[in-house]
Enzyme design. Structure first.
Site, mmCIF file in Angstrom:
data_model
loop_
_atom_site.group_PDB
_atom_site.id
_atom_site.type_symbol
_atom_site.label_atom_id
_atom_site.label_comp_id
_atom_site.label_asym_id
_atom_site.label_seq_id
_atom_site.Cartn_x
_atom_site.Cartn_y
_atom_site.Cartn_z
ATOM 1 N N HIS A 103 -50.853 -111.665 27.775
ATOM 2 C CA HIS A 103 -50.322 -112.990 27.498
ATOM 3 C C HIS A 103 -51.308 -113.734 26.626
ATOM 4 O O HIS A 103 -52.526 -113.585 26.806
ATOM 5 C CB HIS A 103 -50.086 -113.752 28.814
ATOM 6 C CG HIS A 103 -49.159 -114.895 28.639
ATOM 7 N ND1 HIS A 103 -49.582 -116.121 28.181
ATOM 8 C CD2 HIS A 103 -47.819 -114.982 28.802
ATOM 9 C CE1 HIS A 103 -48.532 -116.918 28.100
ATOM 10 N NE2 HIS A 103 -47.454 -116.258 28.465
ATOM 11 N N ASP B 36 -42.530 -111.174 32.595
ATOM 12 C CA ASP B 36 -41.419 -110.288 32.248
ATOM 13 C C ASP B 36 -41.553 -108.876 32.792
ATOM 14 O O ASP B 36 -40.640 -108.071 32.620
ATOM 15 C CB ASP B 36 -41.261 -110.226 30.728
ATOM 16 C CG ASP B 36 -40.611 -111.486 30.228
ATOM 17 O OD1 ASP B 36 -39.782 -112.032 30.963
ATOM 18 O OD2 ASP B 36 -40.940 -111.928 29.116
ATOM 19 N N HIS C 13 -41.578 -112.057 22.660
ATOM 20 C CA HIS C 13 -41.436 -113.297 23.431
ATOM 21 C C HIS C 13 -40.409 -113.023 24.517
ATOM 22 O O HIS C 13 -40.670 -112.259 25.435
ATOM 23 C CB HIS C 13 -41.058 -114.409 22.463
ATOM 24 C CG HIS C 13 -41.076 -115.792 23.025
ATOM 25 N ND1 HIS C 13 -41.636 -116.101 24.230
ATOM 26 C CD2 HIS C 13 -40.597 -116.959 22.527
ATOM 27 C CE1 HIS C 13 -41.502 -117.398 24.451
ATOM 28 N NE2 HIS C 13 -40.852 -117.947 23.432
HETATM 29 N N1 ACO Z 1 -50.393 -103.314 25.591
HETATM 30 C C1 ACO Z 1 -51.484 -102.757 25.012
HETATM 31 N N2 ACO Z 1 -52.431 -103.455 24.381
HETATM 32 C C2 ACO Z 1 -52.268 -104.778 24.298
HETATM 33 C C3 ACO Z 1 -51.181 -105.430 24.874
HETATM 34 C C4 ACO Z 1 -50.209 -104.653 25.547
HETATM 35 N N3 ACO Z 1 -49.154 -105.208 26.128
HETATM 36 N N4 ACO Z 1 -51.279 -106.746 24.661
HETATM 37 C C5 ACO Z 1 -52.408 -106.925 23.974
HETATM 38 N N5 ACO Z 1 -53.017 -105.723 23.750
HETATM 39 C C6 ACO Z 1 -54.298 -105.485 23.101
HETATM 40 C C7 ACO Z 1 -54.195 -105.617 21.609
HETATM 41 O O1 ACO Z 1 -53.909 -104.379 20.992
HETATM 42 C C8 ACO Z 1 -55.573 -106.133 21.274
HETATM 43 O O2 ACO Z 1 -56.467 -105.061 21.316
HETATM 44 P P1 ACO Z 1 -57.684 -104.985 20.260
HETATM 45 O O3 ACO Z 1 -58.551 -106.154 20.593
HETATM 46 O O4 ACO Z 1 -58.305 -103.661 20.517
HETATM 47 O O5 ACO Z 1 -57.058 -105.092 18.914
HETATM 48 C C9 ACO Z 1 -55.915 -107.050 22.428
HETATM 49 O O6 ACO Z 1 -55.159 -106.527 23.534
HETATM 50 C C10 ACO Z 1 -55.541 -108.504 22.199
HETATM 51 O O7 ACO Z 1 -54.179 -108.534 21.842
HETATM 52 P P2 ACO Z 1 -53.518 -109.641 20.936
HETATM 53 O O8 ACO Z 1 -52.297 -109.071 20.274
HETATM 54 O O9 ACO Z 1 -54.565 -110.263 20.065
HETATM 55 O O10 ACO Z 1 -53.101 -110.675 22.023
HETATM 56 P P3 ACO Z 1 -52.135 -111.886 21.789
HETATM 57 O O11 ACO Z 1 -52.634 -112.965 22.652
HETATM 58 O O12 ACO Z 1 -51.985 -112.194 20.340
HETATM 59 O O13 ACO Z 1 -50.733 -111.319 22.272
HETATM 60 C C11 ACO Z 1 -48.840 -110.811 23.542
HETATM 61 C C12 ACO Z 1 -50.108 -111.690 23.416
HETATM 62 C C13 ACO Z 1 -47.978 -110.950 22.281
HETATM 63 C C14 ACO Z 1 -48.017 -111.297 24.727
HETATM 64 C C15 ACO Z 1 -49.282 -109.334 23.747
HETATM 65 O O14 ACO Z 1 -50.080 -109.207 24.891
HETATM 66 C C16 ACO Z 1 -48.104 -108.372 23.812
HETATM 67 O O15 ACO Z 1 -47.606 -107.937 22.763
HETATM 68 N N6 ACO Z 1 -47.623 -108.041 25.053
HETATM 69 C C17 ACO Z 1 -46.489 -107.179 25.182
HETATM 70 C C18 ACO Z 1 -45.222 -107.980 24.976
HETATM 71 C C19 ACO Z 1 -44.932 -108.917 26.124
HETATM 72 O O16 ACO Z 1 -44.979 -108.526 27.289
HETATM 73 N N7 ACO Z 1 -44.569 -110.168 25.782
HETATM 74 C C20 ACO Z 1 -44.194 -111.157 26.772
HETATM 75 C C21 ACO Z 1 -45.171 -112.279 26.805
HETATM 76 S S1 ACO Z 1 -44.722 -113.413 28.049
HETATM 77 C C22 ACO Z 1 -43.485 -114.309 27.369
HETATM 78 O O17 ACO Z 1 -43.290 -114.431 26.192
HETATM 79 C C23 ACO Z 1 -42.581 -114.967 28.303
#
Ligand code: ACO
Length: 427
Positions: free
Chosen positions: A306, A362, A267
């Protein structure tokens, strides 16, 4: 049969149910009547992470994740970021309307009046280790404020809630700045109420031996970043504030729960994680290998993806513009080059395209904060300062919502059935 309804047939019993649809949702409690047998508890929904569950009705922030739209109280984020001060946006979020000039001036005076903290707060901070994470300090001290203001427990009085909102908005920068100075072994600088909200915060963090010489471009950039972070509807930390606040605890305790949620790397900790990632990559030539590791599931590309935005994050667009202005003042951050290349490669890569992964708010904010002179571990604190009005507005809305109850989700029990106790010598 009503048009605005959902007809469900339970194939276990052959029975059919008609469930009303309101605002594109059915009430989960309507499912409880669907039972396989009279003893059955009734049907529930299973939604880990609440991906498809609305937990409230809210009039504060609108997001269309597919179109990349973000609005506070109806106003597009682009316009607010361009035209407003942070306190103006805070007023909009908390009071529901943009203030007129007199209202804004009165609001600024009120917030200014409450910037000081009891000097005992400095003693708490002195008790933290020299290398304590500033988010740990912020969450501890904001929670501790509830002991200084026992009146804050009176959450049924609107005037009292208003006072606590003002206190939290006013004191958060003071506490955040104290945490910054503690980490550096610098004496605390108390608020200078001749300065505006942002100027005062920057002075409390950076001044040494006299008032800090302000850089207007950097201060406005910081203000824009705080505005972009001011609310984002039912995200993890806001949900934490609402859930904890739903027990009717005082707002300082509820907000400290939001700060705790924001601390996590998925987050608010993401901008800190972006910088650590850029450090780890170290050089542009290492990017392809890093991307391959991510695609193989060994780590994530921090600052990408996201839960809601699946076309682009409108805040990320605005932040890139701010980054240009800031780097024109401070000179280029060498990590920016790696970030730009990383973004370029990822946006062309099938893995990221297929999963609709774009830079989020971010991806660049950490680089900007670093250029301003804030250390990596402080980035999330800046996010918390920005998010404060959103948390407060959502907390107020939750308390006034007649539909709300104490947050208490259900579970699907997967543990052992009843079994006889085994004495310790026989285990
Ligand atoms: N890098 C690589 N792969 C990713 C990323 C990433 N940053 N984000 C999602 N994926 C992939 C997952 O592995 C998944 O792949 P799969 O379908 O093959 O299993 C798919 O994309 C969907 O991902 P989820 O985890 O289901 O997506 P979710 O909506 O639950 O997660 C999140 C969103 C937590 C923001 C995620 O994208 C992430 O971890 N990003 C990196 C951390 C980040 O930048 N957080 C800041 C968010 S903005 C904020 O809070 C202000």
């Amino acid at each position: 049969m009503a048009n605005n309804s959902l007809t469900v047939t339970d194939n276990r019993t052959g029975k059919t149910y008609e469930l009303p649809i309101t605002d594109g949702a059915i009430r989960a409690m309507e499912l409880r009547q669907i039972k396989a047998s009279p003893e059955d508890f009734g049907l529930m929904t299973y939604d880990p992470g609440f991906s498809n569950t609305a937990c409230c009705r809210s009039a504060i922030t609108f997001i269309d994740g597919d179109k990349g739209i973000l609005r506070y109280r109806g106003y597009p984020i682009e316009q607010l970021a361009e035209k407003c001060s942070f306190l103006e946006v805070a007023y909009l979020l908390c009071e529901g309307e943009l203030p007129n000039r007199a209202q804004l001036e009165a609001w600024e005076v009120k917030v200014r009046f409450h910037t000081y903290v009891h000097t005992n707060i400095t003693k708490f901070l002195e008790g933290f280790r020299y290398n304590a994470h500033p988010m740990g300090m912020l969450l501890g001290v904001v929670g501790a404020l509830s002991t200084f203001y026992p009146d804050a427990k009176n959450i049924s009085d609107p005037a009292n809630r208003y006072l606590q909102r003002v206190r939290l908005l006013a004191k958060a920068p003071t506490i955040a700045a104290f945490a910054f100075r503690h980490s550096r072994g610098l004496p605390f600088v108390f608020p200078d109420n001749d300065l505006d909200y942002i100027g005062n915060f920057v002075n409390m963090t950076f001044s040494i031996g006299g008032r800090h010489k302000p850089n207007k471009v950097l201060q406005r950039a910081l203000e824009i970043l705080l505005i972009l972070h001011a609310d984002h509807e039912q995200n993890c930390s806001t949900s934490a504030v609402r859930a904890v606040g739903s027990s009717h605890v005082d707002p300082f305790s509820a907000i400290s729960a939001g700060i705790a949620a924001l601390y996590g790397p998925l987050h608010g900790g993401a901008n800190e994680a972006v910088l650590l990632m850029l450090d780890e990559i170290g050089d542009k030539k290492n990017i392809p290998r890093f991307i391959e590791e991510v695609k193989a599931g060994r780590g994530r590309l921090m600052g990408f993806g996201h839960r809601v935005y699946k076309s682009y994050d409108p805040r990320a667009k605005l932040i890139k513009k701010v980054a240009d202005e800031v780097f024109a003042e401070t000179g280029l951050n060498p990590k920016l080059e790696i970030a730009l290349e990383l973004e370029r490669i990822a946006l062309e890569d099938e893995y990221f395209i297929k999963r609709k992964l774009y830079p989020n708010v971010d991806f660049y904010s950490g680089l900007i904060y670093q250029a301003m002179g804030y250390p990596t571990e402080y980035f999330t604190v800046l996010f918390a300062l920005g998010r404060m009005p959103g948390w407060l507005a959502q907390w107020e809305e939750m308390l006034l919502d007649k539909d709300q109850k104490i947050a208490r989700p259900r579970q699907i029990f997967t543990g052992r059935d009843e079994r006889p106790f085994v004495p310790i010598e026989r285990r």
